[in-house]
Scaffold this motif. Structure first.
Motif, short mmCIF file in Angstrom:
data_model
loop_
_atom_site.label_atom_id
_atom_site.label_comp_id
_atom_site.label_asym_id
_atom_site.label_seq_id
_atom_site.Cartn_x
_atom_site.Cartn_y
_atom_site.Cartn_z
N LEU A 1 0.91 -1.16 0.05
CA LEU A 1 0.02 -0.14 -0.08
C LEU A 1 0.83 1.21 0.14
O LEU A 1 1.39 1.76 1.16
N GLY A 2 1.15 1.86 -1.13
CA GLY A 2 2.23 2.78 -1.32
C GLY A 2 3.74 2.05 -1.16
O GLY A 2 3.80 1.14 -2.01
N ASP A 3 4.35 2.63 -0.21
CA ASP A 3 5.70 1.90 -0.06
C ASP A 3 5.45 0.91 1.32
O ASP A 3 6.48 0.29 1.61
N GLU A 4 4.03 0.70 1.94
CA GLU A 4 4.24 0.21 3.11
C GLU A 4 3.48 -1.28 2.74
O GLU A 4 2.59 -1.33 2.09
N PRO A 5 4.11 -2.47 3.35
CA PRO A 5 3.71 -3.70 3.15
C PRO A 5 2.34 -3.99 4.27
O PRO A 5 2.34 -3.46 5.14
N VAL A 6 1.48 -4.65 3.47
CA VAL A 6 0.16 -4.80 4.40
C VAL A 6 -0.01 -6.37 4.36
O VAL A 6 0.21 -7.10 3.34
N HIS A 7 0.19 -6.98 5.54
CA HIS A 7 0.26 -8.42 5.81
C HIS A 7 -1.43 -8.84 5.65
O HIS A 7 -2.04 -8.84 6.77
N ALA A 8 -2.04 -9.06 4.66
CA ALA A 8 -3.13 -9.49 4.53
C ALA A 8 -3.76 -10.77 5.05
O ALA A 8 -4.82 -11.19 5.84
N LEU A 9 -2.71 -11.87 4.99
CA LEU A 9 -2.78 -13.19 5.53
C LEU A 9 -1.62 -13.38 6.28
O LEU A 9 -0.55 -13.34 5.50
N VAL B 1 -3.28 -16.16 -5.39
CA VAL B 1 -2.46 -17.29 -4.75
C VAL B 1 -1.61 -16.59 -3.79
O VAL B 1 -1.39 -15.38 -3.67
N PRO B 2 -1.15 -17.60 -2.53
CA PRO B 2 -0.53 -17.13 -1.40
C PRO B 2 0.91 -16.72 -2.00
O PRO B 2 1.48 -17.40 -2.86
N ASP B 3 1.48 -16.00 -1.12
CA ASP B 3 3.03 -15.85 -1.40
C ASP B 3 3.79 -16.90 -1.10
O ASP B 3 4.81 -17.34 -1.70
N ASN B 4 3.36 -17.62 0.03
CA ASN B 4 3.91 -18.97 0.38
C ASN B 4 2.75 -19.88 1.20
O ASN B 4 1.91 -19.28 1.67
N GLY B 5 3.01 -21.19 1.41
CA GLY B 5 2.12 -21.98 2.20
C GLY B 5 1.53 -22.93 1.07
O GLY B 5 2.03 -22.89 -0.09
N LEU C 1 -26.42 -12.72 10.57
CA LEU C 1 -25.81 -13.69 9.39
C LEU C 1 -25.01 -14.69 9.85
O LEU C 1 -24.82 -15.74 9.76
N GLY C 2 -23.77 -14.16 10.33
CA GLY C 2 -22.40 -14.72 10.55
C GLY C 2 -22.91 -16.06 11.94
O GLY C 2 -22.55 -16.99 11.59
N ARG C 3 -23.75 -15.59 12.65
CA ARG C 3 -24.29 -16.50 13.87
C ARG C 3 -25.01 -17.81 13.36
O ARG C 3 -25.03 -18.72 13.89
N ARG C 4 -25.59 -17.46 12.05
CA ARG C 4 -26.33 -18.67 11.61
C ARG C 4 -25.55 -20.02 11.13
O ARG C 4 -26.01 -20.94 11.26
N ALA C 5 -24.09 -19.52 10.90
CA ALA C 5 -23.34 -20.80 10.10
C ALA C 5 -23.03 -21.50 11.52
O ALA C 5 -22.99 -21.22 12.69
N SER C 6 -22.93 -22.84 11.29
CA SER C 6 -22.47 -23.78 12.17
C SER C 6 -21.00 -23.80 12.61
O SER C 6 -20.79 -24.39 13.65
N ARG C 7 -20.21 -23.11 11.75
CA ARG C 7 -18.82 -22.64 12.18
C ARG C 7 -18.69 -21.25 11.91
O ARG C 7 -18.93 -20.93 10.85
N ARG C 8 -17.82 -20.68 12.76
CA ARG C 8 -17.49 -19.24 12.64
C ARG C 8 -16.13 -18.79 12.92
O ARG C 8 -15.79 -19.14 14.15
N ILE C 9 -15.68 -18.09 11.83
CA ILE C 9 -14.25 -17.70 12.13
C ILE C 9 -14.18 -16.29 12.29
O ILE C 9 -15.15 -15.51 11.66
N ARG C 10 -13.60 -15.85 12.99
CA ARG C 10 -13.11 -14.29 13.26
C ARG C 10 -11.78 -13.86 12.83
O ARG C 10 -10.93 -14.54 13.35
N MET C 11 -11.48 -12.99 12.01
CA MET C 11 -10.33 -12.70 11.72
C MET C 11 -9.93 -11.32 12.13
O MET C 11 -10.70 -10.35 12.00
N VAL C 12 -8.71 -11.05 12.47
CA VAL C 12 -8.18 -9.47 12.84
C VAL C 12 -6.78 -9.36 12.33
O VAL C 12 -6.07 -10.40 12.53
N ASP C 13 -6.61 -8.52 11.57
CA ASP C 13 -5.18 -8.19 11.12
C ASP C 13 -4.56 -9.52 10.29
O ASP C 13 -3.42 -9.77 10.54
N GLY C 14 -5.47 -9.76 9.66
CA GLY C 14 -4.93 -11.20 8.71
C GLY C 14 -4.61 -12.45 9.58
O GLY C 14 -4.08 -13.54 9.03
#
Length: 252
Positions: free
Chosen positions: A26-34, A69-73, A216-229
């Motif tokens: 993002l500009g010159d700054e890396p953003v660690h999305a995952l 595609v991922p950078d690695n993994g 809507l999120g709570r209706r799913a039988s499995r729920r994942i929460r993400m913060v900062d990738g």
């Protein structure tokens, strides 16, 4: 996890993601999305992905959908290692295994509802007679029989989203990825779309929903929460509670 162990784990799950990272500039700054994402999803699961804006939800969905595609993994889908695939191979695999539903529908304005639904069949080179055979029951299930010949601008938001769902399922994918599927809909149309998606899940399609809507999120039988990738929470509803949710949804 070794390559052999990862492959073994991938054979028991529809989706197996191991130590995946993705960084954008993002500009010159890396953003660690995952950041070091590890995730396995079994066939037929109903999973919601929640978190604040910029948490990596859409990046994860794009990667699961082979749009990025991922950078690695490692990312295994239906037993296939997808990371080494080239763009053409990913496109073929995506068409065969994954359906997409987006907030903004992404319908082609000049095509009718039925033509929009039929489009993936045409791109796959399926013969007209077979396309017609597959199209009819999908249109009927979506309740679009009287609107099949209408253009997108002649349809309501809920009808447009049903067309988008029809297009997503016409190739009979194993997985449906929905990015804010009710975000542009009124409450009644949103509820109808959610019901349709959950019916498809009950039929065996693996359903992954990215949403800001906590209800809507709570209706799913499995729920994942993400913060900062990072996946910071991964919880499941006991099957009895899931059945109770379904029963309440069906109640008059």
């Amino acid at each position: 996890m070794s390559q052999a162990k990862s492959a073994a784990a991938a054979n028991t799950a529809l989706i197996h993601v191991q130590a995946v990272n993705k960084t954008f500039l993002l500009g010159d700054e890396p953003v660690h999305a995952l950041n070091d994402i590890n995730l396995s999803i079994q066939a037929g699961e109903y999973l919601s992905v929640m978190g604040p804006s910029g948490s990596g939800k859409s990046t994860l969905l794009n990667m699961l959908g082979l749009l990025d595609v991922p950078d690695n993994g490692q990312y295994w889908l239906n037993g296939a290692d997808t990371v080494p695939m080239n763009e053409e191979q990913r496109a073929v695999y995506r068409r065969s295994h994954i359906g997409f539903v987006f907030q903004s529908y992404h319908l082609i304005p000049r095509l009718s509802a039925s033509e929009n639904i039929e489009l993936p069949l045409i791109l796959a080179g399926i013969a007209p007679a077979e396309r017609k055979r597959r199209l009819a029951p999908v249109i009927e299930r979506l309740g679009l029989g009287s609107r099949a010949g209408h253009l997108p601008n002649q349809l309501s938001g809920g009808q447009r989203q049903r067309v988008a769902i029809g297009r997503a399922i016409i190739m009979k994918p194993r997985m449906l990825l929905a990015d804010e599927p009710t975000g542009n809909l009124d409450s009644q149309s949103g509820a109808e779309v959610v019901q349709l998606l959950e019916e498809l899940n009950n039929d065996g399609i693996t359903l992954v929903v990215v949403t800001h809507d906590a209800d809507l999120g709570r209706r799913a039988s499995r729920r994942i929460r993400m913060v900062d990738g990072v996946i910071v929470n991964d919880e499941r509803t006991p099957s009895s509670d899931t059945q109770s949710r379904t029963d309440q949804s069906d109640a008059p």
